[in-house]
Design a protein around this motif. Structure first.
Motif, PDB file in Angstrom:
ATOM      1  N   ALA A  29      25.061  -4.168  37.799  1.00 27.77           N
ATOM      2  CA  ALA A  29      25.101  -5.028  36.616  1.00 27.77           C
ATOM      3  C   ALA A  29      24.342  -6.333  36.807  1.00 27.77           C
ATOM      4  N   LYS A  30      24.464  -6.901  38.031  1.00 26.84           N
ATOM      5  CA  LYS A  30      23.895  -8.228  38.251  1.00 26.84           C
ATOM      6  C   LYS A  30      22.367  -8.198  38.270  1.00 26.84           C
ATOM      7  N   ARG A  31      21.808  -7.233  39.057  1.00 25.59           N
ATOM      8  CA  ARG A  31      20.350  -7.214  39.228  1.00 25.59           C
ATOM      9  C   ARG A  31      19.643  -6.256  38.261  1.00 25.59           C
ATOM     10  N   GLY A  32      20.417  -5.374  37.698  1.00 24.71           N
ATOM     11  CA  GLY A  32      19.785  -4.364  36.843  1.00 24.71           C
ATOM     12  C   GLY A  32      19.114  -3.274  37.653  1.00 24.71           C
TER      13      GLY A  32
ATOM     14  N   GLN B 183      22.967   1.361  32.241  1.00 21.51           N
ATOM     15  CA  GLN B 183      23.606   0.249  31.530  1.00 21.51           C
ATOM     16  C   GLN B 183      25.125   0.376  31.433  1.00 21.51           C
TER      17      GLN B 183
END
Lengths: 482, 223
Positions: free
Chosen positions: A441-444, A465
């Motif tokens: 979630a943080k870095r994608g 996602q």
């Protein structure tokens, strides 16, 4: 000169992945590959464009080889008959060691000490030079590229450019280390100086050799001739100066007539180097004739099977059309990235991926047919239209059927089980996407992924996602947005 | 031993019978079909032009002379231009032997096969092929094959009327000279000086054979 004694240190097909990783990290190799391989492919394109009807010629090349293969027994008999009538002696070798023994005996009977060798992939395949050297002969490769790999105790890395992996500075270092009899302060930096030195050193061999061994690009059944193609002229010195000439050729090289040989010759050089014709194409028919001032007193031709006859019966027969031009490796993205050595075979690239399992056995060479993106460029350039992709796929299927592949088979079975049950599949997908989405979630993106280290070592995996497409779609439907 | 094994394996794999008459006839017919080709097409200026320009592209020198009698002078001129001694080794080819060598007193012509320290070999080509700019030379009692590979320089005389379109056409000229269905020990197709690309992909001339290939084209009218 040392033989191929250090077999265990050489790359083997079983270790393709490891060999390839090493090759990718080898800066000098990467530089050499980027310069050379693409040049050959571009030269082929130019030669093809300059010859009207090239595509039609490819089809006739394919048809000639197919006809010859479908009647191989009769054409081999005709070749033997006509070569014998011209004064040559024809020998048959079922396996590699039979061929080595036959050639060893011819050399022994001729009291030979020094053997000059022309370039021959078949001789590499049976490791002929090493065999002869263990029986006390001095064997010198005379094709410049082959001479270089012999000095360095390597395998050729390309079937028409054996030393394509070497830079001029590496070659200079090899010459300085191995030509100790020459002055240490000589200038050797330019390709011209290196060629001059090799020419002078190898000239001694030509003049001293008792036996010359060459390969053959084609055997002509109607005339009993062997056809040899070179650019350097080393093949002609090898088959003209020594008293004894030995030709080693595999059985699928036979074509019916001289016209058939010319049709294939029109394809060969254009596909290989982009030349219209190689500098030297020589038809050899028997030994020297009465009254000839030069040429060998005797001419032996050794016909090698080594697994080929069995291929005729099955789906791999088209692989025997190969005229060894190397065009498939020049356009192959895998060969272009790692070069020839990781294949651990004298035949690298797409045709090597198809042919090496025949020689080394499928269990040992199963990773080679995997080393392809199936992009199909090899098929597009093949002068005899070998369906290389289909043949590699057939090897993959055969490999999967083997007991060693139980893990892959198991994984595929689990996948099939899940994929055929939509509810289970969606549930598993939701879970995977949610977990990966939460982690990334943080870095994608994900730096590491279990079971996917081969991918994540070189790049991140974009993180999902958190919801599957079907979930998002269902939500939109509920909201009424399109 | 191996012979029987291999042929048996081939027949098993192909699922064929040695005695199958239809196959035997088809193969016999195909083999008999081999050239004694149609007579070579008549030489045209276009063929000679293509032959010459392709040979030059491959790095050969082409010197056109009006008639055979001009060949000795062209040889002297070529040797001089390349700082070579006025000495050539040649076979006993009747066409070459009949040339007026006495007009070039300084030129030494030695006979026989090539010797290790020969600087220049002289041969006669029986044909030139326009499709790729290729000389065709037959070895034989009068034409030692080594002349084209041992010396640094190879001089080749070829008559313009023997320039043909395709390789197959050259076989017709060979048949006219040696008789039908006779092949010499070597039939050499030469398309330029010796070369290699094995060092860094750079083309370097004079790998093992001649560094200089000089072709003297007789009777093209271009002199």
């Amino acid at each position: 000169m040392s033989g191929r004694g250090s077999e265990t240190l050489r790359p083997t097909p079983a270790n393709f992945a490891k060999n390839a990783t090493k090759a990718l990290a080898d800066k000098a190799l990467q530089e050499a590959l980027s310069e050379l391989s693409g040049g050959l492919a571009a030269a082929r394109e130019r030669a093809k464009a300059a010859l009207p009807g090239f595509e039609a010629l490819r089809r006739s090349g394919r048809d000639i080889k197919d006809h010859a293969l479908a009647n191989l027994d009769l054409y081999l008999e005709a070749f033997e008959r006509n070569a014998t009538a011209a004064g040559a002696q024809v020998h048959w070798a079922a396996h590699a060691d039979d061929a080595c023994k036959i050639i060893g005996k011819i050399c022994h009977d001729a009291d030979a000490r020094i053997v000059a060798k022309g370039k021959s992939m078949v001789s590499e395949e049976i490791d002929l030079a090493a065999y002869l050297q263990t029986s006390g002969l001095k064997v010198v490769e005379t094709d410049l590229g082959e001479y270089l790999v012999q000095l360095r105790d390597e395998l050729p890395s390309h079937i028409i450019a054996p030393a394509i992996h070497l830079s001029p500075s590496a070659i200079e270092a090899t010459f300085r280390a191995r030509h100790r009899h020459l002055p240490a302060d000589r200038a050797l930096a330019s390709p011209e100086a290196l060629v001059s030195e090799a020419r002078a050193v190898l000239r001694e061999t030509f003049l001293a050799a008792d036996v010359g061994i060459t390969g053959a690009n084609f055997l002509v059944a109607a005339t009993g001739s062997t056809v040899l193609v070179t650019n350097e002229g080393n093949g002609d010195l090898t088959q003209s100066l020594p008293k004894v000439h030995i030709v080693i050729a595999s059985i699928e090289k036979v074509v019916p007539t001289l016209s058939d040989a010319f049709a294939l010759l029109r394809l060969l050089a254009r596909s290989a180097t982009g030349q219209d014709f190689a500098t030297y194409t020589t038809l050899v028919t028997g030994p020297r004739r009465a009254g000839d001032p030069d040429g060998p007193d005797v001419c032996h031709i050794v016909l090698l099977d080594n697994g080929r006859a069995e291929l005729l019966g099955g789906e791999f027969r088209p692989a025997l059309r190969c005229i060894r031009c190397g065009a498939c490796m020049n356009v192959c993205p895998v060969y272009g990235a790692v070069g020839g050595h990781p294949y651990g075979s004298v035949y690298p690239g797409p045709i090597g991926a198809v042919f090496t399992p025949v020689l080394a056995g499928l269990p040992a060479a199963a990773s080679l047919p995997q080393a392809s993106t199936f992009c199909g460029r090899c098929e597009e350039v093949c002068p005899v239209e070998i369906p290389l992709v289909r043949l590699m796929r057939q090897w993959r299927e055969a490999a999967l059927a083997q007991s060693e592949a139980w893990r892959t088979r198991g994984a595929l079975r689990i996948w099939a089980f899940v994929a055929q049950r939509p509810r289970l599949y969606h549930r598993a997908a939701r879970l995977a996407v949610a977990v990966l989405g939460a982690f990334g979630a943080k870095r994608g993106a994900l730096r590491r992924l279990p079971l996917a280290a081969g991918w994540t070592r070189h790049r991140d995996v974009p993180a999902p996602q958190g919801h599957t497409f079907q979930q998002i779609w269902a939500r939109r439907q509920r909201r009424g947005t399109p | 031993m191996s012979r029987g094994t291999i042929l048996a394996k081939v027949r098993v794999a192909l699922r064929v019978d040695r005695a199958d008459q239809a196959r035997n006839e088809a193969v016999a017919e195909r083999l008999a079909d081999h050239p004694i080709p149609r007579r070579a097409e008549k030489t045209t200026d276009a063929l000679v032009g293509r032959f010459t320009s392709l040979l030059r592209e491959h790095g050969a020198e082409v010197i056109a002379v009006r008639e055979a009698a001009d060949v000795p002078a062209a040889i002297v001129c070529t040797l001089g231009a390349n700082d070579l001694p006025l000495r050539v080794r040649s076979g006993t080819d009747p066409y070459l032997a009949a040339l007026p060598w006495q007009t070039e007193a300084a030129l030494v012509v030695q006979r026989g096969k090539a010797q290790p320290d020969d600087r220049a070999g002289l041969s006669r080509a029986l044909a030139g092929v326009a499709e790729t700019g290729t000389l065709v030379l037959a070895s034989g009692a009068h034409n030692p094959v080594t002349l084209g590979f041992v010396p640094d320089t190879h001089l080749v005389v070829v008559a313009a009327e023997t320039i043909v379109a395709a390789y197959e056409d050259a076989l017709a000229l060979l048949a006219a000279e040696l008789g039908p269905a006779v092949l010499p020990r070597t039939l050499n197709f030469i398309s330029g000086p010796s070369r290699t690309g094995d060092i860094g992909g750079k083309i370097v001339m004079g790998a093992h054979g001649p560094r200089l290939l000089a072709v003297i084209l007789v009777g093209s009218g271009a002199a």
